[in-house]
Write a protein that holds these residues in place. Structure first.
Motif, PDB file in Angstrom:
ATOM      1  N   HIS A   1     -21.824 -16.998  70.761  1.00  0.00           N
ATOM      2  CA  HIS A   1     -21.124 -15.854  71.324  1.00  0.00           C
ATOM      3  C   HIS A   1     -21.179 -15.983  72.835  1.00  0.00           C
ATOM      4  O   HIS A   1     -22.225 -16.323  73.391  1.00  0.00           O
TER       5      HIS A   1
ATOM      6  N   HIS B   1     -20.515 -13.283  75.741  1.00  0.00           N
ATOM      7  CA  HIS B   1     -20.220 -11.896  76.081  1.00  0.00           C
ATOM      8  C   HIS B   1     -19.857 -11.862  77.562  1.00  0.00           C
ATOM      9  O   HIS B   1     -20.692 -12.169  78.407  1.00  0.00           O
TER      10      HIS B   1
ATOM     11  N   TYR C   1     -19.051  -9.642  80.538  1.00  0.00           N
ATOM     12  CA  TYR C   1     -19.244  -8.252  80.949  1.00  0.00           C
ATOM     13  C   TYR C   1     -18.247  -7.856  82.029  1.00  0.00           C
ATOM     14  O   TYR C   1     -17.918  -8.660  82.900  1.00  0.00           O
TER      15      TYR C   1
ATOM     16  N   CYS D   1     -10.326 -14.459  79.576  1.00  0.00           N
ATOM     17  CA  CYS D   1     -10.143 -14.626  78.124  1.00  0.00           C
ATOM     18  C   CYS D   1      -8.831 -15.325  77.794  1.00  0.00           C
ATOM     19  O   CYS D   1      -8.789 -16.202  76.928  1.00  0.00           O
TER      20      CYS D   1
ATOM     21  N   ARG E   1     -14.661  -4.359  74.392  1.00  0.00           N
ATOM     22  CA  ARG E   1     -15.472  -3.189  74.067  1.00  0.00           C
ATOM     23  C   ARG E   1     -15.698  -2.413  75.356  1.00  0.00           C
ATOM     24  O   ARG E   1     -16.575  -2.753  76.134  1.00  0.00           O
TER      25      ARG E   1
ATOM     26  N   HIS F   1     -25.793  -4.371  74.032  1.00  0.00           N
ATOM     27  CA  HIS F   1     -25.068  -4.537  75.290  1.00  0.00           C
ATOM     28  C   HIS F   1     -24.840  -3.179  75.949  1.00  0.00           C
ATOM     29  O   HIS F   1     -24.062  -2.368  75.446  1.00  0.00           O
TER      30      HIS F   1
ATOM     31  N   ASN G   1     -18.043  -5.183  77.412  1.00  0.00           N
ATOM     32  CA  ASN G   1     -17.932  -6.640  77.328  1.00  0.00           C
ATOM     33  C   ASN G   1     -16.870  -7.028  76.321  1.00  0.00           C
ATOM     34  O   ASN G   1     -16.491  -6.241  75.461  1.00  0.00           O
TER      35      ASN G   1
ATOM     36  N   LEU H   1     -16.102 -10.110  73.537  1.00  0.00           N
ATOM     37  CA  LEU H   1     -16.832 -11.116  72.785  1.00  0.00           C
ATOM     38  C   LEU H   1     -15.934 -12.293  72.450  1.00  0.00           C
ATOM     39  O   LEU H   1     -14.892 -12.132  71.810  1.00  0.00           O
TER      40      LEU H   1
ATOM     41  N   HIS I   1     -30.538 -13.530  71.576  1.00  0.00           N
ATOM     42  CA  HIS I   1     -30.165 -12.766  72.767  1.00  0.00           C
ATOM     43  C   HIS I   1     -31.211 -12.828  73.878  1.00  0.00           C
ATOM     44  O   HIS I   1     -30.981 -12.302  74.959  1.00  0.00           O
TER      45      HIS I   1
END
Length: 130
Positions: free
Chosen positions: A15, A17, A19, A33, A48, A55, A59, A61, A98
């Protein structure tokens, strides 16, 4: 003397993430992205705008397979538009994924690790099963 053996940890994917601030830097996250999705076979699991899980800030994903790490992560290192990014593997230990196994591009964000399962967690790349 007691002999210790090292066991290999299975990695099912990654993953990333990315932010962002919904009012100030979401457009930058969208550009990052879009570029990643155009260059690599990754999956965008969504923006999100509210904190979710461990989190504490917004962020997006990005999910990708282990064999894509050497292309995706160096690209993010150089093309993250100043955004902070957490990259972590998907193993059988979401807390360690994480924390101990994680890498940060930019500044680390303090995560709420207590919200994670002490087992495998998170979306796997398409076609990968645990």
């Amino acid at each position: 003397m007691i002999e210790k053996t090292t066991q290999s940890v299975a990695n099912l994917g990654y993953h990333a993430h990315i932010y962002y601030d919904p009012t100030k830097t979401r457009a930058a996250a969208e550009r990052v992205c879009a570029a990643i999705e155009q260059k690599f076979r990754v999956e965008n699991d969504g923006f999100r705008d509210e904190p979710r899980g461990p989190h504490p800030i917004s962020n997006v994903l990005i999910v990708f397979k282990p064999d894509q790490f050497e292309q995706v992560v160096p690209y993010l290192m150089l093309n993250r538009e100043g955004l902070d990014v957490l990259v972590h593997p998907l193993t059988t230990d979401a807390v360690e994924d994480h924390s101990g196994y994680a890498i940060w591009l930019g500044n680390p964000v303090e995560l709420k690790l207590h919200t994670l399962p002490h087992g495998r967690g998170g979306r796997l790349p398409s076609g990968v099963t645990a």
